[in-house]
Design a protein around this motif. Structure first.
Motif: not given
Length: 234
Positions: A127-149
């Motif tokens: 349901n919640i898929k975790i990864t490391f990726a380049p995110l210019p300007g931020y330390y993290g992205y969190g998507y709301y359900p039902p996306n969950g990335n």
């Protein structure tokens, strides 16, 4: 003329203040998919929220309480996508442990055994898929359900799993608690002591949920449905 000169000096002072304070904070970015109840059936949209200590706490985008969503089937699964690579200097096993601890803290906030999480490997179908990726300007992205990335930055963020992060580092547990909160459906908080506050100062820690965090997750998952069985007739 004097008034115009004073105004220019004040404007320059405010600009310099922003330049000085901006390096002291980092932002998480919550990505939200609009509910089909907004702007037409099936339409989705995403935007970002952020802010800085000493600066604005929002970028002016509207909050829409209908767009956050929540999970309805438990346990909610989570895991790392196949082929993910942790940033240099981090131990993959320690990162996994930190992720588990973070989910455990959100689990402990809900007094209901049905509210549970399960880590699966690999996490491509979680349901919640975790990864490391380049995110210019931020330390993290969190998507709301039902996306969950859930994405954590691997380009400019110096992550720390030490007891005390250095002044130029971001505490991994503190950052992950925030991004997980978004993947559970929580909006940003206006309480600076809350894990869900949209900014995190370099070198600081927020490793425990605040009363505001606990109240909001319970309102979303616990008090939103009945938990007491009706008394059976004699």
């Amino acid at each position: 003329m004097a008034m115009a000169t004073n105004f220019c000096h004040q404007l320059l002072g405010a600009f310099l203040t922003i330049l000085v304070l901006q390096p002291l904070v980092v932002k998480s970015r919550l990505m939200k998919l609009e509910s089909p109840r907004n702007h037409g059936q099936g339409q989705s949209n995403c935007d970002s929220l952020g802010g800085g200590v000493g600066g604005p706490t929002s970028d002016g985008l509207l909050h829409n309480t209908l767009s956050s969503g929540r999970w309805y089937n438990f346990p909610v699964t989570y895991g790392f996508r196949s082929g993910y690579v942790v940033p240099s200097g981090l131990d993959p096993q320690v990162v996994t442990t930190v992720i588990d601890v973070a989910f455990g803290k959100w689990k402990a906030a809900i007094p209901d055994p049905q509210f549970a999480f399960q880590r699966i490997t690999p996490g491509d179908n979680a349901n919640i898929k975790i990864t490391f990726a380049p995110l210019p300007g931020y330390y993290g992205y969190g998507y709301y359900p039902p996306n969950g990335n859930l994405s954590l930055d691997n380009s400019h963020t110096s992550w720390s799993t030490k007891p005390t992060p250095a002044g130029n580092e971001v505490d991994l547990l503190s950052g992950v608690l925030n991004t997980i909160g978004h993947t559970l459906g929580l909006e940003d908080s206006t309480d600076p002591t809350a894990v869900m506050y949209p900014t995190l100062k370099y070198g600081s820690i927020k490793r425990n949920l605040s009363p505001d965090d606990i109240s909001r997750i319970q309102n979303l998952y616990y008090y939103s449905r009945p938990h007491l069985e009706l008394a059976k007739p004699l």
